[in-house]
Design an enzyme around this catalytic site. Structure first.
Site, PDB file in Angstrom:
ATOM      1  N   CYS A 122     -35.629  15.930 -12.277  1.00 44.64           N
ATOM      2  CA  CYS A 122     -35.498  17.023 -11.331  1.00 44.64           C
ATOM      3  C   CYS A 122     -36.639  17.998 -11.566  1.00 44.64           C
ATOM      4  O   CYS A 122     -37.302  17.974 -12.602  1.00 44.64           O
ATOM      5  CB  CYS A 122     -34.137  17.710 -11.455  1.00 44.64           C
ATOM      6  SG  CYS A 122     -33.840  18.459 -13.053  1.00 44.64           S
ATOM      7  N   SER A 142     -33.708  15.399 -16.620  1.00 45.61           N
ATOM      8  CA  SER A 142     -32.603  14.452 -16.403  1.00 45.61           C
ATOM      9  C   SER A 142     -32.659  13.311 -17.426  1.00 45.61           C
ATOM     10  O   SER A 142     -32.239  13.506 -18.552  1.00 45.61           O
ATOM     11  CB  SER A 142     -32.490  13.946 -14.964  1.00 45.61           C
ATOM     12  OG  SER A 142     -32.020  14.996 -14.115  1.00 45.61           O
ATOM     13  N   HIS A 187     -33.899  -0.744 -20.534  1.00 48.99           N
ATOM     14  CA  HIS A 187     -33.044  -1.800 -21.071  1.00 48.99           C
ATOM     15  C   HIS A 187     -33.852  -3.098 -21.043  1.00 48.99           C
ATOM     16  O   HIS A 187     -34.540  -3.372 -20.052  1.00 48.99           O
ATOM     17  CB  HIS A 187     -31.772  -1.949 -20.234  1.00 48.99           C
ATOM     18  CG  HIS A 187     -30.980  -0.681 -20.115  1.00 48.99           C
ATOM     19  ND1 HIS A 187     -30.305  -0.107 -21.168  1.00 48.99           N
ATOM     20  CD2 HIS A 187     -30.774   0.160 -19.066  1.00 48.99           C
ATOM     21  CE1 HIS A 187     -29.713   1.009 -20.771  1.00 48.99           C
ATOM     22  NE2 HIS A 187     -29.981   1.198 -19.494  1.00 48.99           N
TER      23      HIS A 187
END
Lengths: 136, 136
Positions: A103, A83, A88
């Site tokens: 996943c 995934s 940030h």
């Protein structure tokens, strides 16, 4: 979602189990010098992926301008087979956020998350573990 | 995090407010035909970004193989000025997950999220709004 609930209501039907775990956190009081270089953050993501048994397919990043003339933050996002991982940063606030979304039953997103915390050494952080999977 | 708590403890200090909102959700019972084409999903992300006042800098995607010979899922991730948007799909389970993570007071991530739901038309979904910002 509690998988058990779904299995209970569908216990006479065939079903598919999708494993997906999302560990995310907010990191406060990180040394701002660690939050300004997209290459440095990208290298952390590579190592975090390795530790979490996650496999990077492509990685993108950006360095942003700040609002007050100081060093701006960065965003680094890795598209992984399992995934994604994203970081940030806001060096002006000594602040960063981390998401490790994976996943597959073999992934260890918390291990990847913990590695990132161990390097960024926030004075405080909050972490959340969310089940993003389903039994359908 | 409740911003008010932080302001209370730092009310004699200057502080920086970082706005960051994360809307994420799990979509159940999506027509699997809508979940197999990365170009289609990418177009949805572009329109979702426009509606949410989000600005795409770069977008990456992958089409995955399935385990049972049917169409595999896709991942689409947009690096945006305001942080990121991601969609991961599992057509074999008629399942998809959506994350819209945005910083800045002008962003409307829920509007972007709602657009994606309106097109993918899940039979059911769960959505969560999380504050990823800080007052530091």
């Amino acid at each position: 979602m509690q998988s058990g609930e779904i299995q209970k209501t569908k216990n006479r039907q065939s079903h598919t189990t999708i494993f997906a775990k999302h560990v995310y956190g907010n990191l406060y009081g990180v040394d701002s010098k660690l939050l300004i270089d997209p290459n440095f953050i990208s290298k952390l993501v590579v190592e975090a992926a390795r530790l979490g048994n996650l496999h990077i397919l492509e990685m993108i990043s950006r360095k942003f301008n700040s609002y007050n003339g100081s060093e701006g933050g960065v965003s680094v996002i890795a598209l992984i087979e399992e995934s994604h991982i994203s970081i940030h940063t806001w060096p002006e606030g000594e602040y960063a956020t981390v998401d490790v979304y994976s996943c597959g039953a073999k992934a260890e997103p918390r291990r990847a998350f913990n590695y990132l915390v161990s390097i960024l050494k926030p004075k405080d952080y909050k972490a959340y573990n969310v089940d993003r999977g389903a039994v359908v």
